[in-house]
Write a protein that holds these residues in place. Structure first.
Motif, PDB file in Angstrom:
ATOM      1  N   ALA A 112     -45.316 -38.586  -4.211  1.00 62.80           N
ATOM      2  CA  ALA A 112     -46.346 -36.997  -3.995  1.00 62.80           C
ATOM      3  C   ALA A 112     -48.181 -37.665  -4.926  1.00 62.80           C
ATOM      4  O   ALA A 112     -48.030 -38.864  -5.726  1.00 62.80           O
ATOM      5  CB  ALA A 112     -45.481 -36.747  -5.551  1.00 62.80           C
ATOM      6  N   THR A 113     -48.288 -36.905  -5.415  1.00 68.66           N
ATOM      7  CA  THR A 113     -50.572 -37.200  -5.671  1.00 68.66           C
ATOM      8  C   THR A 113     -50.537 -36.557  -6.580  1.00 68.66           C
ATOM      9  O   THR A 113     -50.144 -35.561  -6.536  1.00 68.66           O
ATOM     10  CB  THR A 113     -50.780 -36.543  -4.216  1.00 68.66           C
ATOM     11  OG1 THR A 113     -51.391 -37.495  -2.683  1.00 68.66           O
ATOM     12  CG2 THR A 113     -52.461 -37.399  -4.872  1.00 68.66           C
ATOM     13  N   LEU A 114     -50.955 -37.243  -7.744  1.00 70.18           N
ATOM     14  CA  LEU A 114     -51.386 -36.663  -8.535  1.00 70.18           C
ATOM     15  C   LEU A 114     -52.625 -36.574  -8.799  1.00 70.18           C
ATOM     16  O   LEU A 114     -53.534 -37.466  -8.487  1.00 70.18           O
ATOM     17  CB  LEU A 114     -50.973 -37.889 -10.247  1.00 70.18           C
ATOM     18  CG  LEU A 114     -49.206 -37.367  -9.557  1.00 70.18           C
ATOM     19  CD1 LEU A 114     -49.015 -38.246 -10.977  1.00 70.18           C
ATOM     20  CD2 LEU A 114     -48.491 -36.577 -10.226  1.00 70.18           C
ATOM     21  N   ILE A 120     -52.707 -37.366 -15.186  1.00 69.92           N
ATOM     22  CA  ILE A 120     -52.324 -38.453 -14.914  1.00 69.92           C
ATOM     23  C   ILE A 120     -52.092 -39.293 -16.195  1.00 69.92           C
ATOM     24  O   ILE A 120     -50.864 -40.069 -16.120  1.00 69.92           O
ATOM     25  CB  ILE A 120     -53.597 -39.732 -14.167  1.00 69.92           C
ATOM     26  CG1 ILE A 120     -53.446 -39.005 -12.914  1.00 69.92           C
ATOM     27  CG2 ILE A 120     -53.256 -41.139 -13.780  1.00 69.92           C
ATOM     28  CD1 ILE A 120     -54.761 -39.148 -11.968  1.00 69.92           C
ATOM     29  N   LEU A 121     -52.627 -39.211 -17.158  1.00 65.59           N
ATOM     30  CA  LEU A 121     -52.184 -39.638 -18.721  1.00 65.59           C
ATOM     31  C   LEU A 121     -51.485 -39.229 -19.149  1.00 65.59           C
ATOM     32  O   LEU A 121     -50.107 -39.600 -19.827  1.00 65.59           O
ATOM     33  CB  LEU A 121     -53.467 -39.422 -19.725  1.00 65.59           C
ATOM     34  CG  LEU A 121     -54.851 -40.529 -19.171  1.00 65.59           C
ATOM     35  CD1 LEU A 121     -56.410 -40.562 -20.256  1.00 65.59           C
ATOM     36  CD2 LEU A 121     -54.994 -41.672 -19.531  1.00 65.59           C
ATOM     37  N   GLY A 204     -52.379 -46.036  -9.251  1.00 65.68           N
ATOM     38  CA  GLY A 204     -53.739 -45.440  -8.810  1.00 65.68           C
ATOM     39  C   GLY A 204     -54.596 -46.097  -9.175  1.00 65.68           C
ATOM     40  O   GLY A 204     -55.284 -46.767  -9.840  1.00 65.68           O
ATOM     41  N   PRO A 205     -55.896 -45.562  -8.636  1.00 64.17           N
ATOM     42  CA  PRO A 205     -57.580 -46.151  -9.004  1.00 64.17           C
ATOM     43  C   PRO A 205     -57.727 -45.761 -10.419  1.00 64.17           C
ATOM     44  O   PRO A 205     -56.977 -45.106 -10.703  1.00 64.17           O
ATOM     45  CB  PRO A 205     -58.173 -45.736  -8.107  1.00 64.17           C
ATOM     46  CG  PRO A 205     -57.747 -44.647  -7.518  1.00 64.17           C
ATOM     47  CD  PRO A 205     -56.327 -44.272  -7.380  1.00 64.17           C
ATOM     48  N   SER A 206     -58.950 -46.428 -10.985  1.00 64.81           N
ATOM     49  CA  SER A 206     -59.150 -46.263 -12.953  1.00 64.81           C
ATOM     50  C   SER A 206     -59.127 -44.887 -12.530  1.00 64.81           C
ATOM     51  O   SER A 206     -60.185 -44.219 -11.755  1.00 64.81           O
ATOM     52  CB  SER A 206     -61.028 -47.689 -12.611  1.00 64.81           C
ATOM     53  OG  SER A 206     -60.775 -46.365 -13.979  1.00 64.81           O
ATOM     54  N   ILE A 207     -59.005 -44.002 -13.151  1.00 66.25           N
ATOM     55  CA  ILE A 207     -59.100 -42.286 -13.432  1.00 66.25           C
ATOM     56  C   ILE A 207     -60.819 -42.344 -13.940  1.00 66.25           C
ATOM     57  O   ILE A 207     -60.853 -40.582 -13.687  1.00 66.25           O
ATOM     58  CB  ILE A 207     -57.640 -42.427 -14.692  1.00 66.25           C
ATOM     59  CG1 ILE A 207     -58.630 -42.711 -16.472  1.00 66.25           C
ATOM     60  CG2 ILE A 207     -56.906 -42.240 -14.418  1.00 66.25           C
ATOM     61  CD1 ILE A 207     -57.376 -41.730 -17.265  1.00 66.25           C
ATOM     62  N   SER A 208     -61.355 -43.538 -14.456  1.00 65.73           N
ATOM     63  CA  SER A 208     -62.603 -42.992 -14.996  1.00 65.73           C
ATOM     64  C   SER A 208     -63.502 -43.050 -13.444  1.00 65.73           C
ATOM     65  O   SER A 208     -64.764 -42.457 -13.331  1.00 65.73           O
ATOM     66  CB  SER A 208     -63.579 -44.699 -15.869  1.00 65.73           C
ATOM     67  OG  SER A 208     -63.287 -45.148 -15.014  1.00 65.73           O
ATOM     68  N   GLU A 209     -62.820 -43.935 -12.205  1.00 65.13           N
ATOM     69  CA  GLU A 209     -64.061 -43.443 -10.984  1.00 65.13           C
ATOM     70  C   GLU A 209     -63.124 -42.323 -10.373  1.00 65.13           C
ATOM     71  O   GLU A 209     -63.837 -42.116  -9.246  1.00 65.13           O
ATOM     72  CB  GLU A 209     -63.230 -45.290 -10.121  1.00 65.13           C
ATOM     73  CG  GLU A 209     -64.065 -45.867 -11.062  1.00 65.13           C
ATOM     74  CD  GLU A 209     -65.693 -45.879 -11.029  1.00 65.13           C
ATOM     75  OE1 GLU A 209     -66.603 -45.447 -10.281  1.00 65.13           O
ATOM     76  OE2 GLU A 209     -66.406 -46.571 -12.237  1.00 65.13           O
ATOM     77  N   ARG A 210     -62.053 -42.612  -9.951  1.00 66.77           N
ATOM     78  CA  ARG A 210     -61.229 -41.723  -9.126  1.00 66.77           C
ATOM     79  C   ARG A 210     -60.154 -40.233  -9.447  1.00 66.77           C
ATOM     80  O   ARG A 210     -59.772 -41.340  -9.696  1.00 66.77           O
ATOM     81  CB  ARG A 210     -60.961 -42.480  -7.747  1.00 66.77           C
ATOM     82  CG  ARG A 210     -60.346 -41.021  -6.842  1.00 66.77           C
ATOM     83  CD  ARG A 210     -59.895 -42.360  -5.679  1.00 66.77           C
ATOM     84  NE  ARG A 210     -59.499 -41.260  -5.152  1.00 66.77           N
ATOM     85  CZ  ARG A 210     -58.513 -41.548  -3.523  1.00 66.77           C
ATOM     86  NH1 ARG A 210     -58.776 -43.200  -3.353  1.00 66.77           N
ATOM     87  NH2 ARG A 210     -58.040 -41.001  -2.820  1.00 66.77           N
ATOM     88  N   GLU A 211     -60.187 -39.569 -10.054  1.00 65.46           N
ATOM     89  CA  GLU A 211     -59.025 -38.961 -10.934  1.00 65.46           C
ATOM     90  C   GLU A 211     -58.170 -38.482 -10.214  1.00 65.46           C
ATOM     91  O   GLU A 211     -57.376 -37.123  -9.630  1.00 65.46           O
ATOM     92  CB  GLU A 211     -59.254 -37.798 -11.597  1.00 65.46           C
ATOM     93  CG  GLU A 211     -60.625 -37.831 -12.247  1.00 65.46           C
ATOM     94  CD  GLU A 211     -60.779 -36.944 -13.514  1.00 65.46           C
ATOM     95  OE1 GLU A 211     -60.854 -35.495 -13.248  1.00 65.46           O
ATOM     96  OE2 GLU A 211     -62.076 -37.152 -14.019  1.00 65.46           O
ATOM     97  N   THR A 212     -57.428 -39.549  -9.405  1.00 67.26           N
ATOM     98  CA  THR A 212     -56.081 -39.634  -8.689  1.00 67.26           C
ATOM     99  C   THR A 212     -54.655 -40.726  -8.431  1.00 67.26           C
ATOM    100  O   THR A 212     -55.212 -41.937  -9.073  1.00 67.26           O
ATOM    101  CB  THR A 212     -56.696 -39.457  -6.877  1.00 67.26           C
ATOM    102  OG1 THR A 212     -57.399 -38.592  -6.486  1.00 67.26           O
ATOM    103  CG2 THR A 212     -55.434 -39.007  -6.077  1.00 67.26           C
ATOM    104  N   ALA A 213     -53.926 -40.252  -8.380  1.00 64.38           N
ATOM    105  CA  ALA A 213     -52.825 -41.389  -8.358  1.00 64.38           C
ATOM    106  C   ALA A 213     -51.499 -40.755  -7.685  1.00 64.38           C
ATOM    107  O   ALA A 213     -51.444 -39.753  -7.713  1.00 64.38           O
ATOM    108  CB  ALA A 213     -52.785 -41.224 -10.021  1.00 64.38           C
TER     109      ALA A 213
END
Length: 260
Positions: A112-114, A120-121, A204-213
């Motif tokens: 699932a995509t968050l 995410i946190l 997922g990628p860094s949340i500071s760059e892309r808010e997707t996980a």
């Protein structure tokens, strides 16, 4: 003022109700006309709004010389009431949702995509609290610092394993990744992985760059990514035992492998 109106709307008030209550807080006691003038609520609506708030117990209505006067529920009482209602609703919703939630594993494992850094946190914190046997992570500095308190709590109750980047003295059980030209120039490609008990994972990628996980309970995903972390740890430990020539060789081999 607009900010507090929006916050009151998030508590369930409509815009006119919020404006009317705030006007009464400023005025203390006032007629409907005065509230309308102070708040900007149309006179055609003001009695409806004030009477509605009165029925909720948030506005006190008095008849003085055959004219209605309105005063606000004292702010301290208002806040206590809002907090009590929120707590009651939260507990009720929590119980209902937990009853509805399926606790058994479903046969269709999913990915699932968050969306959203806060979500995410929160998901990561929830997984860390759920961990019973082990938590396996691969974190860069930003995620590690955000979740440090949660990682510490997890390390006290079960095993904490994995590897971290940009952190010199990580918690016990975690390896510090050596500094290389690759890690120094990786840019925004700072992915994180968090797996608990071999059953659930978020990555997922860094949340500071892309808010997707991505969340998964698929055993194949979990197996592959936990092995990815172990491979990273193993190479890191082997290189630390060798010399600079090994590091250069790895850099060359990586470049050749990923080149077109």
């Amino acid at each position: 003022m607009q900010d507090i109106i929006q916050k009151m709307q998030s508590l369930g008030f409509n815009q006119y109700e919020a404006k009317a209550y705030l006007a009464l807080v400023r005025l203390g006691s006032a007629s409907a006309y005065q509230v309308s003038k102070d708040s900007g609520i149309p006179r055609a609506r003001i009695y409806e709004i004030l009477n509605g708030l009165s029925k909720q117990g948030l506005v006190l209505k008095e008849e003085i010389n055959e004219a209605a006067q309105y005063s606000p529920l004292p702010v301290d009482v208002f806040l206590e009431s809002m907090q009590s209602n929120w707590r009651t609703n939260f507990e009720s919703i929590s119980e209902s949702l937990k009853e509805l939630e399926k606790t058994e594993l479903t046969p269709d494992n999913r990915v699932a995509t968050l969306k959203g850094a806060d979500h995410i946190l929160s998901f990561c914190r929830t997984l860390l609290k759920k961990a019973e046997q082990k938590a396996v992570i691969s974190f860069w500095g930003d995620m590690y610092e955000e979740l440090l308190a949660d990682l510490q709590a997890t390390s006290e109750k079960c095993g904490l394993k994995g590897i971290v980047f940009e952190i010199e003295q990580p918690l016990q059980g975690l390896d510090h990744h050596r500094i290389t030209s690759y890690t120094e120039n990786i840019g925004h490609q700072k992915w994180f992985i968090l797996s608990i008990d071999g059953k659930e994972m978020i990555y997922g990628p860094s949340i500071s760059e892309r808010e997707t996980a991505f969340y998964t309970d698929d055993p194949v995903h979990i197996y592959l990514l936990e092995n990815y972390i172990w491979h990273d740890i193993l190479v890191n430990r082997l290189v630390k035992k060798q010399n600079d020539e090994v590091e250069k060789w790895i850099a060359t081999e990586r470049e050749q492998f990923f080149s077109m």
